[in-house]
Write a protein that holds these residues in place. Sequence first.
Motif, PDB file in Angstrom:
ATOM      1  N   THR A   1       0.760  -1.244  -0.009  1.00 50.85           N
ATOM      2  CA  THR A   1      -0.136  -0.057   0.076  1.00 50.85           C
ATOM      3  C   THR A   1       0.783   1.222  -0.133  1.00 50.85           C
ATOM      4  OG1 THR A   1      -1.765  -1.148   1.167  1.00 50.85           O
ATOM      5  CG2 THR A   1      -1.701   1.306   1.057  1.00 50.85           C
ATOM      6  N   TYR A   2       0.368   2.075  -0.817  1.00 52.34           N
ATOM      7  CA  TYR A   2       1.380   3.307  -0.772  1.00 52.34           C
ATOM      8  C   TYR A   2       0.263   4.580  -0.212  1.00 52.34           C
ATOM      9  CZ  TYR A   2       4.543   1.485  -4.148  1.00 52.34           C
ATOM     10  OH  TYR A   2       5.288   0.478  -4.648  1.00 52.34           O
ATOM     11  N   GLN A   3       0.777   5.276   0.434  1.00 53.53           N
ATOM     12  CA  GLN A   3       0.018   6.292   1.494  1.00 53.53           C
ATOM     13  C   GLN A   3       0.464   7.542   1.291  1.00 53.53           C
ATOM     14  OE1 GLN A   3      -0.921   4.821   5.151  1.00 53.53           O
ATOM     15  NE2 GLN A   3      -2.579   6.244   5.633  1.00 53.53           N
ATOM     16  N   THR A   4      -0.547   8.753   0.923  1.00 48.72           N
ATOM     17  CA  THR A   4       0.037  10.042   1.184  1.00 48.72           C
ATOM     18  C   THR A   4      -0.858  10.566   2.212  1.00 48.72           C
ATOM     19  OG1 THR A   4      -1.721  10.772  -0.488  1.00 48.72           O
ATOM     20  CG2 THR A   4       0.435   9.940  -1.457  1.00 48.72           C
ATOM     21  N   ASP A   5      -0.827  11.974   2.407  1.00 50.02           N
ATOM     22  CA  ASP A   5      -1.405  12.575   3.505  1.00 50.02           C
ATOM     23  C   ASP A   5      -2.940  12.455   3.199  1.00 50.02           C
ATOM     24  OD1 ASP A   5       0.700  13.489   4.686  1.00 50.02           O
ATOM     25  OD2 ASP A   5       0.633  15.440   3.519  1.00 50.02           O
TER      26      ASP A   5
ATOM     27  N   GLU B   1      -4.856   6.668   0.256  1.00 50.50           N
ATOM     28  CA  GLU B   1      -4.160   5.457   0.424  1.00 50.50           C
ATOM     29  C   GLU B   1      -4.554   4.498  -0.549  1.00 50.50           C
ATOM     30  OE1 GLU B   1      -3.992   3.181   4.291  1.00 50.50           O
ATOM     31  OE2 GLU B   1      -5.555   1.971   3.093  1.00 50.50           O
ATOM     32  N   THR B   2      -3.446   3.978  -1.478  1.00 50.21           N
ATOM     33  CA  THR B   2      -3.536   3.222  -2.612  1.00 50.21           C
ATOM     34  C   THR B   2      -3.159   1.977  -2.413  1.00 50.21           C
ATOM     35  OG1 THR B   2      -3.390   5.218  -3.956  1.00 50.21           O
ATOM     36  CG2 THR B   2      -3.068   3.239  -5.151  1.00 50.21           C
ATOM     37  N   LEU B   3      -4.020   1.017  -2.570  1.00 53.40           N
ATOM     38  CA  LEU B   3      -3.603  -0.357  -2.447  1.00 53.40           C
ATOM     39  C   LEU B   3      -2.925  -1.007  -3.722  1.00 53.40           C
ATOM     40  CD1 LEU B   3      -3.343  -3.105  -0.843  1.00 53.40           C
ATOM     41  CD2 LEU B   3      -5.720  -3.577  -1.726  1.00 53.40           C
TER      42      LEU B   3
ATOM     43  N   GLY C   1       4.301  -4.331   2.245  1.00 49.20           N
ATOM     44  CA  GLY C   1       3.682  -3.973   3.350  1.00 49.20           C
ATOM     45  C   GLY C   1       3.393  -5.229   4.206  1.00 49.20           C
TER      46      GLY C   1
END
Length: 220
Positions: free
Chosen positions: A10-14, A17-19, A58
């Motif tokens: 998972t990529y997460q910004t402020d 959240e992108t799986l 992750g």
Amino acid sequence: MIRLQNISKTYQTDKVETLALKDINLHVKKGEFLSIMGPSGCGKSTLLNLIGLLDQPGTGAISVDGKEVKSYRDKDVAQLRNRTFGFIFQSFHLINDLHVIDNVELPLLYRSVPAAERRRLAKEALEKVGLGARMEHYPNQLSGGQQQRVAIARAMVGKPQVLLADEPTGNLDSQMGAEVMDHLVKLNQEGTTVVMVTHDEREAKRGSQIIRVFDGQLVA
């Protein structure tokens, strides 16, 4: 050889959240040519980066030759990556201020290979991809196909076990792309494991196995 077990990423910004990948189980066998296909944004490049230890999952586990990578220190992972993998990218990533042969030598610097041996191995790699006469040229003096062949030589100069290619013909016309594919197939026939991301069904079929990714998951 390389095994991914229950991998999710998972990529997460402020704000978002992108799986990218979910529940991936994959075994890359020694000597195979594995093609990874799927639409843009489906997680193909993320999967390739995880296989090549350029990124960490992750959740889940990655093993190389039966040993889980999580047990390695960062320095050990870098050494394992440098020793095991060669990388080819769509946009070549050559350094225009360096001669072709100096570009090919670069991975050997991280192994503290003596200068004379670096030069010998780089010449050998360039001759293998048909560019022995272009060693002292700069990358911008070469065609796109020739630049990608330099990138292949650079990836192979350290004699890696696994070659990872992310859309290696994406910036090439059909003739140049066919030349690059011929080199990848030949390297595989000589014993190098190849894992390639591609949008091209014809190129994918030149490998020994095709897997497809859709919305971050492997599909039949």
